[in-house]
Design a protein around this motif. Structure first.
Motif, mmCIF file in Angstrom:
data_model
loop_
_atom_site.group_PDB
_atom_site.id
_atom_site.type_symbol
_atom_site.label_atom_id
_atom_site.label_comp_id
_atom_site.label_asym_id
_atom_site.label_seq_id
_atom_site.Cartn_x
_atom_site.Cartn_y
_atom_site.Cartn_z
ATOM 1 N N HIS A 46 0.409 3.962 -2.819
ATOM 2 C CA HIS A 46 -0.229 5.201 -2.180
ATOM 3 C C HIS A 46 0.547 5.805 -1.047
ATOM 4 C CE1 HIS A 46 -3.785 3.658 -4.414
ATOM 5 N NE2 HIS A 46 -3.602 2.429 -3.908
ATOM 6 N N ALA A 56 -1.194 8.769 0.691
ATOM 7 C CA ALA A 56 -2.244 8.254 1.578
ATOM 8 C C ALA A 56 -1.772 7.418 2.917
ATOM 9 C CB ALA A 56 -3.250 7.422 0.773
ATOM 10 N N TYR A 100 0.935 -1.264 0.069
ATOM 11 C CA TYR A 100 -0.021 -0.033 -0.155
ATOM 12 C C TYR A 100 0.778 1.322 0.078
ATOM 13 C CZ TYR A 100 -3.881 3.207 1.214
ATOM 14 O OH TYR A 100 -4.494 3.933 0.982
ATOM 15 N N ARG A 101 2.058 1.148 0.724
ATOM 16 C CA ARG A 101 2.705 2.587 0.713
ATOM 17 C C ARG A 101 3.362 2.696 -0.720
ATOM 18 N NH1 ARG A 101 8.720 1.255 2.900
ATOM 19 N NH2 ARG A 101 8.560 0.252 0.675
ATOM 20 N N LEU A 107 -0.461 10.205 5.532
ATOM 21 C CA LEU A 107 -1.588 10.515 6.052
ATOM 22 C C LEU A 107 -2.275 9.791 7.072
ATOM 23 C CD1 LEU A 107 -3.291 12.791 3.194
ATOM 24 C CD2 LEU A 107 -1.842 13.697 5.067
ATOM 25 N N GLY A 108 -2.437 8.468 6.740
ATOM 26 C CA GLY A 108 -2.787 7.399 7.567
ATOM 27 C C GLY A 108 -2.161 7.406 8.785
#
Length: 257
Positions: free
Chosen positions: A69, A72, A65-66, A75-76
């Motif tokens: 995104h 994102a 995911y890193r 931020l998460g």
């Protein structure tokens, strides 16, 4: 017939004002009460969730995911870390190590410091708005030893705040709450937090950088590295530097604790 205007000195008017102020006083304590409740629930329910086991089991998904995104993920990560600190939830050490695991040493330290500082600021403001404002007002109007303590804190405020951050034995939530309860300035709290947590953030982030190899060996990260002589030595040196002005002022008779 005209009604008689109520004088400001009328006891009835004062009692009405007091009744109106009581709900406001209760509302001021709600943020800190809410944090205490969430922290208690979190301590009972999240110990096994915000853990290294969870990170190990989801490492591939997190890395994927890193890579896809990155913005994102940042931020998460910040949102989760801020919530952990602001609500005094378990898992702050895991979050710091995760910062190094996901973002590397430089970016990891920066993100860890930003998130921890903002979370600390949130709980500081919640405490100062309610209970802290009341205690600080009592200290200002107090006499004798209480007054001396308040004067001493004012004279050495920055040094004491840095010591609270640098001394590893002081729990992070204590260093967040205690300054709010004695009337410390918000700006001094903010910048001393950001500066004072850098050494610890560097150590935990460094552990996170090598976390993949640790998981590959089937081991658990060794957080006792913080107490290794080559790590704790420089941190204690910084503590001594922060404490030196306090000691000098005490010897000169400027601090009356």
């Amino acid at each position: 017939m005209r009604s008689k205007p109520i004088s400001r000195d009328d006891p009835g008017a004062k009692s009405n004002d007091n009744r109106d102020d009581k709900p406001k006083g209760v509302l001021r304590h709600l943020p800190l009460i809410g944090i205490a409740v969430v922290a208690g629930v979190g301590a009972l329910t999240l110990q096994d969730v915000l853990s290294f086991d969870t990170l190990r089991d989801n490492r591939e998904a997190l890395l994927a995911y890193r890579d896809q995104h990155f913005g994102a993920m940042i931020l998460g990560f910040l949102a989760l870390y801020i919530a952990i600190v602001a609500l005094s939830l378990p898992g702050a050490a895991v979050a710091s190590v995760t910062g190094g695991f996901l973002f590397g040493l430089g970016a990891g330290v920066a993100l860890n410091v930003v998130a921890a500082t903002l979370g600390a600021m949130a709980i500081f403001l919640a405490a100062r708005w309610g209970l802290g404002a009341m205690l600080a007002a009592k200290m200002k109007t107090g006499q004798g030893r209480i007054r001396h303590v308040q004067q001493a804190l004012q004279e050495t405020e920055i040094e004491v705040l840095l010591l609270l951050r640098l001394v590893p034995a002081v729990p992070f939530f204590v260093a967040n709450l205690l300054p709010a309860l004695v009337g410390v300035g918000a700006w001094n709290f903010f910048w001393t937090t950001a500066v004072g947590i850098v050494p610890g953030a560097l150590v935990f982030t460094w552990i996170g950088v090598g976390l993949g190899d640790v998981f590959d060996r089937g081991e658990t990260p060794d957080l006792t590295l913080l107490w290794a002589p080559h790590v704790i030595g420089p941190i204690l040196g910084l503590c001594a530097l922060a404490a030196l002005p306090i000691l000098i002022k005490a010897l000169r008779g400027k601090s009356k604790v």
